[in-house]
Scaffold this active site. Sequence first.
Site, PDB file in Angstrom:
ATOM      1  N   HIS A 260       0.852  -1.190   0.000  1.00 35.35           N
ATOM      2  CA  HIS A 260       0.000   0.000   0.000  1.00 35.35           C
ATOM      3  C   HIS A 260       0.883   1.234   0.000  1.00 35.35           C
ATOM      4  O   HIS A 260       1.938   1.231   0.628  1.00 35.35           O
ATOM      5  CB  HIS A 260      -0.902  -0.003   1.249  1.00 35.35           C
ATOM      6  CG  HIS A 260      -2.081   0.892   1.115  1.00 35.35           C
ATOM      7  ND1 HIS A 260      -2.013   2.243   1.330  1.00 35.35           N
ATOM      8  CD2 HIS A 260      -3.362   0.623   0.755  1.00 35.35           C
ATOM      9  CE1 HIS A 260      -3.209   2.774   1.123  1.00 35.35           C
ATOM     10  NE2 HIS A 260      -4.049   1.820   0.770  1.00 35.35           N
ATOM     11  N   ASP A 311      -8.051  -5.339   0.102  1.00 34.08           N
ATOM     12  CA  ASP A 311      -8.531  -6.139  -1.019  1.00 34.08           C
ATOM     13  C   ASP A 311      -8.232  -7.621  -0.846  1.00 34.08           C
ATOM     14  O   ASP A 311      -8.862  -8.469  -1.495  1.00 34.08           O
ATOM     15  CB  ASP A 311      -7.902  -5.656  -2.332  1.00 34.08           C
ATOM     16  CG  ASP A 311      -8.476  -4.334  -2.783  1.00 34.08           C
ATOM     17  OD1 ASP A 311      -9.671  -4.114  -2.538  1.00 34.08           O
ATOM     18  OD2 ASP A 311      -7.733  -3.525  -3.365  1.00 34.08           O
TER      19      ASP A 311
HETATM   20  N1  ACO Z   1       4.021  -7.843  -4.342  1.00 32.41           N
HETATM   21  C1  ACO Z   1       5.363  -7.920  -4.490  1.00 32.41           C
HETATM   22  N2  ACO Z   1       6.168  -6.871  -4.276  1.00 32.41           N
HETATM   23  C2  ACO Z   1       5.601  -5.706  -3.902  1.00 32.41           C
HETATM   24  C3  ACO Z   1       4.214  -5.568  -3.726  1.00 32.41           C
HETATM   25  C4  ACO Z   1       3.409  -6.692  -3.967  1.00 32.41           C
HETATM   26  N3  ACO Z   1       2.108  -6.636  -3.842  1.00 32.41           N
HETATM   27  N4  ACO Z   1       3.943  -4.319  -3.340  1.00 32.41           N
HETATM   28  C5  ACO Z   1       5.097  -3.683  -3.298  1.00 32.41           C
HETATM   29  N5  ACO Z   1       6.108  -4.511  -3.633  1.00 32.41           N
HETATM   30  C6  ACO Z   1       7.517  -4.184  -3.690  1.00 32.41           C
HETATM   31  C7  ACO Z   1       7.818  -3.513  -5.020  1.00 32.41           C
HETATM   32  O1  ACO Z   1       8.170  -4.445  -6.022  1.00 32.41           O
HETATM   33  C8  ACO Z   1       8.959  -2.610  -4.659  1.00 32.41           C
HETATM   34  O2  ACO Z   1      10.122  -3.363  -4.574  1.00 32.41           O
HETATM   35  P1  ACO Z   1      11.531  -2.742  -5.063  1.00 32.41           P
HETATM   36  O3  ACO Z   1      11.768  -1.553  -4.176  1.00 32.41           O
HETATM   37  O4  ACO Z   1      12.470  -3.871  -4.875  1.00 32.41           O
HETATM   38  O5  ACO Z   1      11.317  -2.362  -6.497  1.00 32.41           O
HETATM   39  C9  ACO Z   1       8.616  -2.168  -3.227  1.00 32.41           C
HETATM   40  O6  ACO Z   1       7.796  -3.217  -2.691  1.00 32.41           O
HETATM   41  C10 ACO Z   1       7.852  -0.844  -3.158  1.00 32.41           C
HETATM   42  O7  ACO Z   1       6.673  -0.986  -3.955  1.00 32.41           O
HETATM   43  P2  ACO Z   1       6.065   0.137  -4.877  1.00 32.41           P
HETATM   44  O8  ACO Z   1       5.213  -0.489  -5.924  1.00 32.41           O
HETATM   45  O9  ACO Z   1       7.154   1.064  -5.349  1.00 32.41           O
HETATM   46  O10 ACO Z   1       5.197   0.916  -3.823  1.00 32.41           O
HETATM   47  P3  ACO Z   1       4.021   1.863  -4.178  1.00 32.41           P
HETATM   48  O11 ACO Z   1       3.725   2.620  -2.945  1.00 32.41           O
HETATM   49  O12 ACO Z   1       4.280   2.624  -5.407  1.00 32.41           O
HETATM   50  O13 ACO Z   1       2.874   0.824  -4.570  1.00 32.41           O
HETATM   51  C11 ACO Z   1       1.011  -0.542  -4.625  1.00 32.41           C
HETATM   52  C12 ACO Z   1       1.796   0.507  -3.824  1.00 32.41           C
HETATM   53  C13 ACO Z   1       0.773  -0.049  -6.059  1.00 32.41           C
HETATM   54  C14 ACO Z   1      -0.342  -0.729  -3.967  1.00 32.41           C
HETATM   55  C15 ACO Z   1       1.815  -1.866  -4.652  1.00 32.41           C
HETATM   56  O14 ACO Z   1       2.055  -2.305  -3.344  1.00 32.41           O
HETATM   57  C16 ACO Z   1       1.119  -2.945  -5.472  1.00 32.41           C
HETATM   58  O15 ACO Z   1       1.276  -2.990  -6.696  1.00 32.41           O
HETATM   59  N6  ACO Z   1       0.321  -3.837  -4.793  1.00 32.41           N
HETATM   60  C17 ACO Z   1      -0.449  -4.837  -5.483  1.00 32.41           C
HETATM   61  C18 ACO Z   1      -1.743  -4.252  -5.990  1.00 32.41           C
HETATM   62  C19 ACO Z   1      -2.759  -4.033  -4.884  1.00 32.41           C
HETATM   63  O16 ACO Z   1      -2.958  -4.876  -4.041  1.00 32.41           O
HETATM   64  N7  ACO Z   1      -3.395  -2.858  -4.931  1.00 32.41           N
HETATM   65  C20 ACO Z   1      -4.435  -2.508  -3.976  1.00 32.41           C
HETATM   66  C21 ACO Z   1      -4.017  -1.310  -3.171  1.00 32.41           C
HETATM   67  S1  ACO Z   1      -5.193  -0.979  -1.880  1.00 32.41           S
HETATM   68  C22 ACO Z   1      -6.516  -0.305  -2.644  1.00 32.41           C
HETATM   69  O17 ACO Z   1      -6.452   0.272  -3.691  1.00 32.41           O
HETATM   70  C23 ACO Z   1      -7.832  -0.455  -1.959  1.00 32.41           C
END
Ligand code: ACO
Length: 374
Positions: A260, A311
């Site tokens: 998140h 979610d």
């Molecule tokens: N699975 C695996 N790795 C993850 C995940 C995940 N779900 N979430 C974050 N990471 C990792 C990223 O790969 C990244 O790693 P790195 O630094 O080695 O590249 C690090 O954690 C930081 O993640 P970001 O994507 O840069 O963080 P950001 O704050 O931009 O993203 C997001 C948040 C988009 C929600 C992300 O966690 C994600 O894609 N999650 C999966 C989708 C999801 O569940 N979305 C629902 C959000 S809640 C809602 O909308 C109600």
Amino acid sequence: MSEDIKKGLLGIVVDETEVSKVMPEINSLTYRGYAAQDLCAACRFEEVAYLILNKDLPNSIQLKKFEKEEKDHRELSKNLYEIIKHMPKKSHPMDVARTAVSVMGLEDKETSNSSPEANMRKALRIFAKTPTALAAFYRIRKGKKIIKPKKDLTFAENFFYMCFGKVPQREIVKAFDVSLILYAEHSFNVSTFTARTITSSLSDIHGAITGAIASLKGPLHGGANEEVMHMMRKIKKPENALKWINNALKNKEVVMGFGHRVYKSGDSRVPTMREYFGKVAKIKKDRTFEKIYDIVEKVMIKKKNIYPNVDYPTGPTYHLMGFDTDFFTPIFVISRITGWSAHIMEQHAANKLIRPLASYKGNKHRKVMQLNQR
Ligand code: ACO
């Protein structure tokens, strides 16, 4: 990069809001100062919808009036039913919701009136009608007769009734109601920011909510609850879960329902929703997804230090309730309309056109050649 770019507006505070906040001192998402989980324990979704829209919890007279208005506006126009009947059966229900709200904008006599009073009335109409539109499509695409809304049912009961023709037992309705409360509002997330951006040009609430629905559809936002279910289906059995998640991590896959932008050590909505997921699984006598849930969560926390977001438990809960997977995000919509509407009204009340800058990295100035010279 010469300029200081904040891609994804990461960490940027763009405005003020009174609608909600994740309060670190209580480690919780709060709506108008109330912790979301406390609202789940004490209120029905209608009370929380009132709170989000009207800034305070209703007393019993206010609630009765609000509920009556919501019930009075549930019915759709003949025109909208006809449009839904003619939509391609394979349409994603999020696109149906988006189109339905857009059509409501064509039909609403107050579309171009963005006064606070008119916006409140329109918000209520969109809130009341969108579940009816979605349920109508739910029935039509299965070749079943549309079930009209019923005024003696609560918001949650009525949605079950319009989809399935019956209201399930109290505990299931409560779990659904809790999910609606938890989904209702979350500050400047991407769909809400979309709604506020559209509003900032002084456009109307139907347009802003139409845009917000499009934004919510994406798998990095609301669409994640559907992706969670696809993942659980792929895993199939608890015995496969460990191998599946280890493989996914080895392949650097994004695991849906985890992570998140705001919560980095756990989404405060998850424990409440997890509890209700467990209750529904027990009632349905099906613990398969619960077992898969626990295994994947454990590995994600241990190996990646990444926690589930809301979610993750809602996906399998809606599945156990009997909803088709592509209806999970539309359920999010019928709840989040409240949060979006509150933000749209807040934006109107203290508006500033949202217009960020970009660092240009395209061609240098070029001379235009005539067509026969190119
Ligand atoms: N699975 C695996 N790795 C993850 C995940 C995940 N779900 N979430 C974050 N990471 C990792 C990223 O790969 C990244 O790693 P790195 O630094 O080695 O590249 C690090 O954690 C930081 O993640 P970001 O994507 O840069 O963080 P950001 O704050 O931009 O993203 C997001 C948040 C988009 C929600 C992300 O966690 C994600 O894609 N999650 C999966 C989708 C999801 O569940 N979305 C629902 C959000 S809640 C809602 O909308 C109600």
